[in-house]
Design an enzyme around this catalytic site. Structure first.
Site, PDB file in Angstrom:
ATOM      1  N   ASP A  34     -28.451  77.971  70.672  1.00 14.64           N
ATOM      2  CA  ASP A  34     -28.263  76.529  70.827  1.00 14.64           C
ATOM      3  C   ASP A  34     -28.707  75.808  69.561  1.00 14.64           C
ATOM      4  O   ASP A  34     -28.096  74.849  69.121  1.00 14.64           O
ATOM      5  CB  ASP A  34     -29.137  75.999  71.980  1.00 14.64           C
ATOM      6  CG  ASP A  34     -28.443  76.227  73.302  1.00 14.64           C
ATOM      7  OD1 ASP A  34     -27.342  76.812  73.286  1.00 14.64           O
ATOM      8  OD2 ASP A  34     -29.026  75.841  74.338  1.00 14.64           O
ATOM      9  N   GLU A  36     -28.815  76.910  66.441  1.00 14.67           N
ATOM     10  CA  GLU A  36     -27.853  77.050  65.333  1.00 14.67           C
ATOM     11  C   GLU A  36     -26.629  76.162  65.572  1.00 14.67           C
ATOM     12  O   GLU A  36     -26.099  75.537  64.643  1.00 14.67           O
ATOM     13  CB  GLU A  36     -27.409  78.516  65.196  1.00 14.67           C
ATOM     14  CG  GLU A  36     -28.496  79.399  64.618  1.00 14.67           C
ATOM     15  CD  GLU A  36     -28.192  80.887  64.813  1.00 14.67           C
ATOM     16  OE1 GLU A  36     -28.213  81.596  63.808  1.00 14.67           O
ATOM     17  OE2 GLU A  36     -27.941  81.305  65.960  1.00 14.67           O
ATOM     18  N   LEU A  84      -4.015  61.756  99.104  1.00 16.02           N
ATOM     19  CA  LEU A  84      -3.426  62.849  99.882  1.00 16.02           C
ATOM     20  C   LEU A  84      -3.579  62.559 101.371  1.00 16.02           C
ATOM     21  O   LEU A  84      -4.583  61.979 101.785  1.00 16.02           O
ATOM     22  CB  LEU A  84      -4.165  64.153  99.587  1.00 16.02           C
ATOM     23  CG  LEU A  84      -3.942  64.792  98.229  1.00 16.02           C
ATOM     24  CD1 LEU A  84      -5.034  65.816  97.946  1.00 16.02           C
ATOM     25  CD2 LEU A  84      -2.570  65.462  98.177  1.00 16.02           C
ATOM     26  N   GLU A 113      -5.255  75.160  96.871  1.00 15.46           N
ATOM     27  CA  GLU A 113      -6.396  75.063  95.956  1.00 15.46           C
ATOM     28  C   GLU A 113      -7.535  74.307  96.625  1.00 15.46           C
ATOM     29  O   GLU A 113      -7.381  73.802  97.735  1.00 15.46           O
ATOM     30  CB  GLU A 113      -5.992  74.425  94.621  1.00 15.46           C
ATOM     31  CG  GLU A 113      -5.243  73.141  94.736  1.00 15.46           C
ATOM     32  CD  GLU A 113      -4.567  72.734  93.421  1.00 15.46           C
ATOM     33  OE1 GLU A 113      -4.649  71.556  93.091  1.00 15.46           O
ATOM     34  OE2 GLU A 113      -3.972  73.604  92.746  1.00 15.46           O
ATOM     35  N   LYS A 115     -10.220  71.385  97.408  1.00 21.18           N
ATOM     36  CA  LYS A 115     -10.316  69.932  97.282  1.00 21.18           C
ATOM     37  C   LYS A 115     -11.694  69.647  96.694  1.00 21.18           C
ATOM     38  O   LYS A 115     -12.714  69.753  97.374  1.00 21.18           O
ATOM     39  CB  LYS A 115     -10.136  69.245  98.629  1.00 21.18           C
ATOM     40  CG  LYS A 115      -9.975  67.750  98.470  1.00 21.18           C
ATOM     41  CD  LYS A 115      -9.478  67.096  99.740  1.00 21.18           C
ATOM     42  CE  LYS A 115      -9.018  65.668  99.515  1.00 21.18           C
ATOM     43  NZ  LYS A 115      -9.924  64.818  98.784  1.00 21.18           N
ATOM     44  N   ASP A 117     -14.842  67.806  95.212  1.00 21.53           N
ATOM     45  CA  ASP A 117     -15.480  66.545  95.587  1.00 21.53           C
ATOM     46  C   ASP A 117     -16.106  65.908  94.346  1.00 21.53           C
ATOM     47  O   ASP A 117     -17.280  66.068  94.060  1.00 21.53           O
ATOM     48  CB  ASP A 117     -16.553  66.839  96.650  1.00 21.53           C
ATOM     49  CG  ASP A 117     -16.977  65.582  97.357  1.00 21.53           C
ATOM     50  OD1 ASP A 117     -16.308  64.551  97.192  1.00 21.53           O
ATOM     51  OD2 ASP A 117     -17.983  65.636  98.082  1.00 21.53           O
ATOM     52  N   ARG A 136      -9.335  56.534  88.466  1.00 22.61           N
ATOM     53  CA  ARG A 136      -8.265  56.282  89.425  1.00 22.61           C
ATOM     54  C   ARG A 136      -8.164  54.792  89.752  1.00 22.61           C
ATOM     55  O   ARG A 136      -7.076  54.257  89.916  1.00 22.61           O
ATOM     56  CB  ARG A 136      -8.531  57.098  90.697  1.00 22.61           C
ATOM     57  CG  ARG A 136      -7.465  56.915  91.735  1.00 22.61           C
ATOM     58  CD  ARG A 136      -7.662  57.895  92.868  1.00 22.61           C
ATOM     59  NE  ARG A 136      -6.572  57.779  93.814  1.00 22.61           N
ATOM     60  CZ  ARG A 136      -6.555  56.912  94.810  1.00 22.61           C
ATOM     61  NH1 ARG A 136      -7.542  56.082  94.977  1.00 22.61           N
ATOM     62  NH2 ARG A 136      -5.526  56.858  95.626  1.00 22.61           N
ATOM     63  N   GLU A 173     -10.463  66.441  88.317  1.00 22.94           N
ATOM     64  CA  GLU A 173     -11.646  65.940  88.994  1.00 22.94           C
ATOM     65  C   GLU A 173     -12.867  66.162  88.112  1.00 22.94           C
ATOM     66  O   GLU A 173     -13.170  67.299  87.732  1.00 22.94           O
ATOM     67  CB  GLU A 173     -11.788  66.741  90.300  1.00 22.94           C
ATOM     68  CG  GLU A 173     -12.471  66.046  91.396  1.00 22.94           C
ATOM     69  CD  GLU A 173     -11.609  64.994  92.110  1.00 22.94           C
ATOM     70  OE1 GLU A 173     -10.422  64.821  91.744  1.00 22.94           O
ATOM     71  OE2 GLU A 173     -12.147  64.346  93.002  1.00 22.94           O
ATOM     72  N   TYR A 225      -6.033  69.761  87.580  1.00 16.01           N
ATOM     73  CA  TYR A 225      -5.112  70.363  88.552  1.00 16.01           C
ATOM     74  C   TYR A 225      -3.699  69.766  88.516  1.00 16.01           C
ATOM     75  O   TYR A 225      -2.871  70.111  89.345  1.00 16.01           O
ATOM     76  CB  TYR A 225      -5.672  70.302  89.974  1.00 16.01           C
ATOM     77  CG  TYR A 225      -6.258  68.959  90.370  1.00 16.01           C
ATOM     78  CD1 TYR A 225      -5.453  67.839  90.502  1.00 16.01           C
ATOM     79  CD2 TYR A 225      -7.624  68.815  90.593  1.00 16.01           C
ATOM     80  CE1 TYR A 225      -5.986  66.614  90.854  1.00 16.01           C
ATOM     81  CE2 TYR A 225      -8.165  67.590  90.939  1.00 16.01           C
ATOM     82  CZ  TYR A 225      -7.343  66.491  91.065  1.00 16.01           C
ATOM     83  OH  TYR A 225      -7.875  65.288  91.397  1.00 16.01           O
ATOM     84  N   LYS A 288      -0.108  72.514  98.392  1.00 13.34           N
ATOM     85  CA  LYS A 288       0.952  71.830  97.653  1.00 13.34           C
ATOM     86  C   LYS A 288       2.199  72.700  97.593  1.00 13.34           C
ATOM     87  O   LYS A 288       2.085  73.923  97.393  1.00 13.34           O
ATOM     88  CB  LYS A 288       0.508  71.555  96.206  1.00 13.34           C
ATOM     89  CG  LYS A 288      -0.719  70.683  96.082  1.00 13.34           C
ATOM     90  CD  LYS A 288      -1.195  70.593  94.627  1.00 13.34           C
ATOM     91  CE  LYS A 288      -2.398  69.677  94.538  1.00 13.34           C
ATOM     92  NZ  LYS A 288      -3.029  69.676  93.210  1.00 13.34           N
ATOM     93  N   LYS A 312      -9.326  69.212 105.590  1.00 13.14           N
ATOM     94  CA  LYS A 312     -10.752  68.991 105.306  1.00 13.14           C
ATOM     95  C   LYS A 312     -11.617  69.766 106.299  1.00 13.14           C
ATOM     96  O   LYS A 312     -11.320  69.790 107.492  1.00 13.14           O
ATOM     97  CB  LYS A 312     -11.075  67.503 105.420  1.00 13.14           C
ATOM     98  CG  LYS A 312     -10.265  66.639 104.456  1.00 13.14           C
ATOM     99  CD  LYS A 312     -11.108  66.001 103.408  1.00 13.14           C
ATOM    100  CE  LYS A 312     -11.808  64.784 103.954  1.00 13.14           C
ATOM    101  NZ  LYS A 312     -12.554  64.099 102.914  1.00 13.14           N
ATOM    102  N   CYS A 406     -53.186  58.244 111.341  1.00 13.99           N
ATOM    103  CA  CYS A 406     -52.585  58.693 110.073  1.00 13.99           C
ATOM    104  C   CYS A 406     -52.852  60.185 109.857  1.00 13.99           C
ATOM    105  O   CYS A 406     -53.999  60.631 109.964  1.00 13.99           O
ATOM    106  CB  CYS A 406     -53.163  57.888 108.918  1.00 13.99           C
ATOM    107  SG  CYS A 406     -52.574  58.460 107.325  1.00 13.99           S
ATOM    108  N   CYS A 409     -55.394  60.384 106.642  1.00 11.60           N
ATOM    109  CA  CYS A 409     -56.754  59.842 106.606  1.00 11.60           C
ATOM    110  C   CYS A 409     -57.293  59.507 107.990  1.00 11.60           C
ATOM    111  O   CYS A 409     -58.408  59.019 108.110  1.00 11.60           O
ATOM    112  CB  CYS A 409     -56.795  58.605 105.716  1.00 11.60           C
ATOM    113  SG  CYS A 409     -55.995  57.192 106.497  1.00 11.60           S
ATOM    114  N   CYS A 424     -49.904  53.087 108.170  1.00 15.23           N
ATOM    115  CA  CYS A 424     -51.332  53.332 108.058  1.00 15.23           C
ATOM    116  C   CYS A 424     -51.853  52.186 107.193  1.00 15.23           C
ATOM    117  O   CYS A 424     -51.355  51.984 106.079  1.00 15.23           O
ATOM    118  CB  CYS A 424     -51.595  54.675 107.356  1.00 15.23           C
ATOM    119  SG  CYS A 424     -53.296  54.810 106.791  1.00 15.23           S
ATOM    120  N   CYS A 430     -56.565  56.050 101.775  1.00 22.78           N
ATOM    121  CA  CYS A 430     -55.610  57.052 102.238  1.00 22.78           C
ATOM    122  C   CYS A 430     -54.944  57.704 101.011  1.00 22.78           C
ATOM    123  O   CYS A 430     -54.176  57.041 100.297  1.00 22.78           O
ATOM    124  CB  CYS A 430     -54.597  56.341 103.139  1.00 22.78           C
ATOM    125  SG  CYS A 430     -53.328  57.414 103.772  1.00 22.78           S
TER     126      CYS A 430
END
Ligand code: IVH
Length: 668
Positions: A34, A36, A84, A113, A115, A117, A136, A173, A225, A288, A312, A406, A409, A424, A430
């Site tokens: 990282d 370098e 969709l 494929e 979905k 999120d 969007r 996405e 996609y 699809k 879903k 509580c 205490c 409390c 406390c």
């Protein structure tokens, strides 16, 4: 270096960086450290800053961000971004397939494929270069977030190849990988800050950030996609996905071609369990039609294509035994009950605890210890208890008895009328309240002493060095050096940060005191009205209530707080230490009284002005800015992404809702 030499060096750096990026992101391999890699990038940025004329449009230096925008331009989508049709039922997938069959006479295939999120994005390429990235939005127009999107390393800044069309668009996405999400939340937790609710909100919040270098630090990713354009070298969705991969886009390898509906159902069943192994949250499967020609034949309705459907998954629900209830004590003394569960696997994670909110929620659920309860996990991290499986209840089960003392205490708990929580009230004795108050005091929105995180506060408390905020300011180098792992640099950072906090403005100090119901906005109102701590301390309940937006609850809380002898002492000591207890901020200069007697609530993000700027303008023109919508309000100024609750309430109450342009027109 001569000009040609510089150009060659820049080209060589770009090639090396692109090569290592490709290895890392596309092939999951590394050849250099990282460090370098950062050195190469650093050199490139340095040369580009020195010789801006040699900076290339698709230089990988753009990945580090650096642009700070006040506003995102609104951009119309060339082709609308549709949504969709969704279903939770297998029968409806069957119905969908029947409709497809009825409308096309040739054999057809599906591509299934995930979905994903996340946040949908459209990215435009012209002559091989990324020129625009747009959210969007409402489907027809969205926000130009190009600079932020360029910081996502798996999105190519340039696409080369003989079959790359002159103009094309990709869609996909954007998401925050679960590991990054957890890391960010761990850090926020350590700093005692509010954690992010879920990865999707985190991704959508990040992509709308105004400073692209912060976006770069968050390590977003993006699955592509969709490929769109007039002269594409492909004729089906599958070919498009293969081509996108070839052009170095990040295409999730989880898609599958299915020639029968049974295969589609197998895909759904397989991924129902397997999806938890993916680097991001998914909430279903998208089905699809593969052939572009058939997609066109099937066409679309106003909102959704007729050639695709989303299945879903229902939020996963599990039944497990309630072993007991524990009670957490917050910094204000509020008690939160937590269900301790027999470990159960839910949405890919092991769940042992679920939130129960308060005593009423326990009563509503009618919980008994040893009950089998249903737990559900939505997009949020903490699962909730949704009900009791009464068929498994033992005949001798006893309802949960809410605690009366509580857990930390042992002081007696108090529940005031109209309050959901028990409290409390042993504030000063406390431990979780003391620690919580200290954490709040140092937190970013309060005194912003960021070198002291939650862990440090706890350590300092347990070491006996800090029991109140006053003690923070008498911490010594010697004391700090006894804390495990604290070296010279850390200690000096803490001492410097404490010293610097003496310049934090009064409104932040007041908020940092953690007075119940005094949040940031209330604190601001109080400071604007009373100007200094002495005036505020002397104010009667009536005087406090006469301040716009200060209700009785807040007024009582303030009077109670300031009449306490310990508070009076605390304020004297804070003055001696030198914290800001007088308002030194300059009030906006009066411009006119055009908005006299008019009240406004401002919500959301604005294109051409900062929120604070707009607020100052309204005040400078005689208006009042309030924080909550009530029937007395004159206008709700609606920006983008405003809170839906505010909007709904304003609509219900018939409050006039005005746009950014309208308020600005009122001010000219
Ligand atoms: S295709 C017309 N494919 O779901 C086709 N969308 O409900 C629409 N989404 O706005 C897009 N994963 O943000 C497609 N594999 C996937 C998807 C996907 C997630 C989101 C996307 C879209 C929303 C539509």
């Amino acid at each position: 270096m001569a000009s040609l030499e510089i150009e060659n060096r820049i080209n060589s750096l770009i090639n090396q960086i692109n090569y290592h990026n490709h290895l890392y992101y596309q092939e999951s391999r590394i050849e250099i450290s990282d460090y370098e890699f950062d050195k190469l990038l650093e050199e490139l940025i340095k040369l580009e800053t020195q010789y801006p004329q040699l900076k290339k449009n698709d230089s990988p230096s753009q990945r580090v961000g650096g642009t700070v925008l006040k506003e995102f331009a609104s951009v119309e989508h060339k082709r609308p971004m549709l949504s969709l049709a969704n279903t939770y039922s297998e029968q409806e997938i069957q119905d969908f397939d029947n409709r497809v069959k009825k409308n096309i006479s040739t054999p057809y295939e599906y591509i299934c494929e995930q979905k994903f999120d996340g946040v949908a994005i459209s990215i435009i390429y012209e002559n091989g270069a990324l020129v625009k990235a747009v959210t969007r939005g409402d489907g027809t127009k969205g926000d130009d977030v190009t600079n932020n999107v360029k910081t996502i390393r798996t999105i190519p800044l340039a696409v080369h190849g003989k079959d790359v069309p002159q103009n094309f668009e990709v869609r996909g996405e954007i998401f925050l990988p679960l590991t990054s999400f957890e890391k960010i939340n761990d850090e926020l937790n350590k700093l005692g800050k509010q954690t992010l609710a879920n990865p999707r909100n985190a991704a959508s919040g990040t992509i709308k950030m105004q400073d692209s270098s912060v976006v770069a630090s968050r390590k977003l990713d993006c699955y592509i996609y969709t490929l769109l354009g007039d002269d594409l070298p492909v004729f089906s969705h599958e070919e498009a996905l293969i081509k996108l991969k070839e052009w170095n886009f990040n295409v999730s390898p989880t898609y599958k071609k299915c020639t029968t509906l049974d295969q589609v159902f197998d895909y759904i069943t397989f991924w129902d369990k397997q999806r938890y192994t993916l680097p991001l949250n998914t909430d279903g499967v998208v089905i699809k039609i593969n052939s572009f020609a058939l997609q066109e034949d099937l066409g679309m309705t106003v909102k959704v294509p007729k050639w695709a459907i989303a299945y879903k998954y229902k939020p996963e629900n599990a039944s497990t035994k309630l072993l007991g209830i524990t009670y957490q004590v917050g910094r204000t003394g509020a008690i939160t009950p937590v269900a301790e569960l027999d470990e159960v696997s839910l949405s890919g994670t092991k769940v042992r605890r679920a939130s129960l909110h308060n005593a009423d929620e326990i009563a509503r659920l009618g919980l008994c210890i040893d009950d089998y309860v249903f737990v559900e996990k939505g997009g949020e991290i903490i699962p909730k208890v949704t009900g009791v499986d009464l068929s498994k209840r033992k005949s001798d089960a006893h309802p949960v008895q809410y605690i009366s003392n509580c857990p930390a205490c042992d002081a007696a708990l108090v529940r005031q009328q109209n309050e959901a929580n028990h409290y409390c009230i042993n504030e000063k004795g406390c431990p979780p309240q003391i620690i919580g108050k200290l954490e709040h005091f140092v937190s970013r929105d309060a005194m912003n002493i960021d070198s002291i995180g939650s862990k440090t506060v706890e350590n300092l408390y347990h070491a006996g060095y800090v029991k109140s905020i006053i003690d923070l300011y008498s911490l010594t180098y010697k004391q700090l050096s006894t804390i495990d792992g604290f070296k010279d640099k850390t200690i000096n950072n803490i001492l410097d940060a404490l010293e610097k906090s003496k310049q934090v403005p009064f409104k932040k100090v007041l908020y940092a005191l953690g007075i119940r119901y005094v949040g940031e906005t209330v604190s601001e109102k109080l400071v604007a009205h009373f100007n200094n701590i002495d005036n505020l301390m002397q104010a009667s309940q009536d005087e406090l209530v006469s301040v716009p937006e200060i209700g009785e609850k807040i007024a009582i809380s303030l009077v109670e707080f300031f009449k306490n002898e310990e508070t009076k002492n605390l304020i004297i000591q804070l003055k001696q230490i030198g914290l800001q207890l007088i308002n030194n901020e300059i009030a906006p200069v009066a411009e006119s009284d055009k908005l006299k007697e008019k009240t406004f609530v401002i919500s959301g993000v604005f294109r051409t002005v900062e929120r604070d700027e707009l607020k100052d303008k309204i005040i400078a023109n005689g208006g009042k800015v309030l924080s909550s919508v009530s029937s007395k309000l004159d206008y709700l100024v609606a920006g983008e992404n405003m809170g839906p609750a505010k909007l709904e309430k304003a609509q219900q109450l018939g409050i006039q809702i005005i746009s950014e342009d309208e308020i600005l027109a009122m001010l000219v």
